[in-house]
Design a protein around this motif. Structure first.
Motif, mmCIF file in Angstrom:
data_model
loop_
_atom_site.group_PDB
_atom_site.id
_atom_site.type_symbol
_atom_site.label_atom_id
_atom_site.label_comp_id
_atom_site.label_asym_id
_atom_site.label_seq_id
_atom_site.Cartn_x
_atom_site.Cartn_y
_atom_site.Cartn_z
ATOM 1 N N THR A 316 0.728 -1.138 -0.035
ATOM 2 C CA THR A 316 -0.228 0.043 0.071
ATOM 3 C C THR A 316 0.697 1.195 -0.200
ATOM 4 N N LEU A 317 1.837 1.336 0.821
ATOM 5 C CA LEU A 317 2.945 2.465 0.827
ATOM 6 C C LEU A 317 3.610 2.981 -0.266
ATOM 7 N N GLU A 318 3.895 1.700 -0.996
ATOM 8 C CA GLU A 318 4.701 1.701 -2.378
ATOM 9 C C GLU A 318 3.818 2.306 -3.220
ATOM 10 N N LYS A 319 2.440 2.227 -3.205
ATOM 11 C CA LYS A 319 1.517 2.858 -4.260
ATOM 12 C C LYS A 319 0.939 4.162 -3.970
ATOM 13 N N VAL A 320 1.047 4.386 -2.608
ATOM 14 C CA VAL A 320 0.964 5.725 -2.293
ATOM 15 C C VAL A 320 2.164 6.619 -2.659
ATOM 16 N N GLY A 321 3.201 5.928 -2.620
ATOM 17 C CA GLY A 321 4.524 6.795 -2.883
ATOM 18 C C GLY A 321 4.310 7.028 -4.351
ATOM 19 N N ALA A 322 4.063 6.335 -5.245
ATOM 20 C CA ALA A 322 3.942 6.427 -6.898
ATOM 21 C C ALA A 322 3.254 7.750 -7.029
ATOM 22 N N TRP A 323 1.882 7.760 -6.170
ATOM 23 C CA TRP A 323 1.066 8.929 -6.399
ATOM 24 C C TRP A 323 1.675 10.218 -5.798
ATOM 25 N N MET A 324 2.418 10.021 -4.757
ATOM 26 C CA MET A 324 2.792 11.454 -4.169
ATOM 27 C C MET A 324 3.884 11.729 -5.090
ATOM 28 N N ARG A 325 4.448 11.004 -5.776
ATOM 29 C CA ARG A 325 5.777 11.470 -6.624
ATOM 30 C C ARG A 325 5.196 12.341 -7.892
ATOM 31 N N ARG A 326 3.915 11.946 -8.250
ATOM 32 C CA ARG A 326 3.539 12.629 -9.330
ATOM 33 C C ARG A 326 2.510 13.662 -8.643
ATOM 34 N N SER A 327 1.886 13.783 -7.386
ATOM 35 C CA SER A 327 0.972 14.821 -7.008
ATOM 36 C C SER A 327 1.373 15.579 -5.710
ATOM 37 N N GLY A 328 2.589 15.130 -5.261
ATOM 38 C CA GLY A 328 2.973 15.773 -3.966
ATOM 39 C C GLY A 328 3.058 17.231 -3.693
ATOM 40 N N GLU A 329 2.847 18.111 -4.836
ATOM 41 C CA GLU A 329 3.050 19.338 -4.802
ATOM 42 C C GLU A 329 1.640 19.776 -4.402
ATOM 43 N N SER A 330 0.559 19.200 -4.465
ATOM 44 C CA SER A 330 -0.757 19.450 -4.062
ATOM 45 C C SER A 330 -0.868 19.249 -2.603
ATOM 46 N N ILE A 331 0.161 18.417 -1.974
ATOM 47 C CA ILE A 331 -0.142 18.168 -0.565
ATOM 48 C C ILE A 331 1.133 19.084 0.405
#
Length: 346
Positions: A316-331
């Motif tokens: 789960t955390l690995e897949k969350v990380g893939a999303w964060m690498r794309r969209s982290g600037e929104s967080i």
């Protein structure tokens, strides 16, 4: 052991300077881990129900202190790898990490000189996970933080919570604070480098006692944050930010800084019976909702008694990380959105 002022205690800082990193980082890893992880939710055939807290097993089944202490002798997490744990947090996009230095059961997960009931002196493991994690975090650029249960202690005769071994009417709570709780906090603030925050739990009996903990943190590490559970729940906020209830979520934005602690399944400590894992999509939706309301998301993993992290958590955390690498600037570094939830999301 010399427990004087920490070398980073000289400069005073303002509350705004202290909270700056917290406001920026948004997403952290929580790690609830201790001898209870070895029991994995079961004691002599009695199971902690799924949906309950496996780390409360000693209290839930009134396990005698001597029996629990004997069980803790066998705690030997040979698969523990600080660098691997920290790498997982970093890959998930988490910016800070909080580890249980002493949970409610009274067992220190670091080399405490206050009590030999600790992972170095009491178990065959003979290593200090808190020290190893602090060093791995510094190398990886992750902010290192500790959880310390300052009121609850089921091992100490005068600690709060164990009324099956010890007569509550004969307890001297101040003796526990002076003998164990305050000195152990001093160790953590002095011997483990700069801490991002101390995560207290379960509140405190009086405002005056809570302020003793606040003042120790402020004097030894002025830059270290203190969470809201240092003082009485529902009373004046004595820490730097407020914690929601476990797995809680406010209906709207709050005026103060806040954080939601949640867990990847339904328990905090490891239970072999609890396989109700959150999906990566669910974790991301919770993160987005929390951040859009101005909060931080502290997501718990409960490692197993042997030191391994359950595979579903890793995936789960690995897949969350893939999303964060794309969209982290929104967080990262964002503030609460003034708009309500829209049909397409937040």
């Amino acid at each position: 052991i010399a427990l004087g002022l920490a070398p980073y205690a000289a400069a005073q800082v303002t509350g705004e300077e202290r909270i700056r990193w917290f406001r920026e980082d948004k997403f952290g890893m929580f790690i609830l881990w201790g001898p209870y992880s070895l029991l994995a939710g079961e004691w002599h055939g009695h199971r902690i129900p799924v949906g309950s807290e496996a780390e409360w097993i000693m209290q839930r089944f009134n396990i005698p202190v001597n029996e629990y202490r004997e069980m803790a002798h066998g705690f030997n997490p040979t698969y523990f790898d600080a660098e691997k744990w920290v790498a997982l947090a970093k890959a998930a996009g988490m910016k800070y990490l909080t580890i249980t230095a002493k949970p409610h059961d009274g067992f220190a997960m670091y080399h405490s000189h206050v009590s030999d009931y600790n992972i170095v002196d009491w178990t065959p493991f003979k290593r200090d996970p808190v020290k190893e994690l602090s060093e791995a975090c510094r190398k990886a650029g992750i902010r290192f933080c500790v959880y310390y249960s300052h009121r609850e202690d089921w091992e100490h005769p005068d600690g709060y919570g164990n009324n099956w071994d010890y007569d509550r009417s004969k307890k001297n709570f101040v003796k526990y604070l002076n003998e164990k709780s305050m000195p152990q906090l001093r160790e953590l603030l002095t011997n483990y480098g700069p801490l991002g925050l101390v995560w207290f739990d379960r509140g405190m009996d009086t405002r005056e006692h809570a302020l003793e903990f606040v003042n120790m943190v402020r004097s030894l590490q002025p830059g270290c944050l203190i969470n809201g559970r240092v003082g009485n729940y529902g009373a004046e906020l004595l820490g730097d930010y407020q914690d929601m209830n476990d797995n809680g979520m406010p209906t709207g934005g709050l005026e103060e800084y806040w954080e939601t602690p949640q867990t990847l399944n339904t328990t905090w400590g490891y239970s072999k019976f609890d396989q109700q894992w959150k999906s990566p999509g669910n974790v991301i939706q919770r993160l987005v909702e929390i951040v859009s309301k101005g909060g931080n998301y502290l997501l718990n993993i409960g490692p197993m008694g042997d030191g391994a992290i359950p595979e579903p958590s890793v995936r789960t955390l690995e897949k969350v990380g893939a999303w964060m690498r794309r969209s982290g600037e929104s967080i990262y570094g964002t503030s609460a959105c003034p708009l309500p939830e829209a049909p397409w999301g937040r």
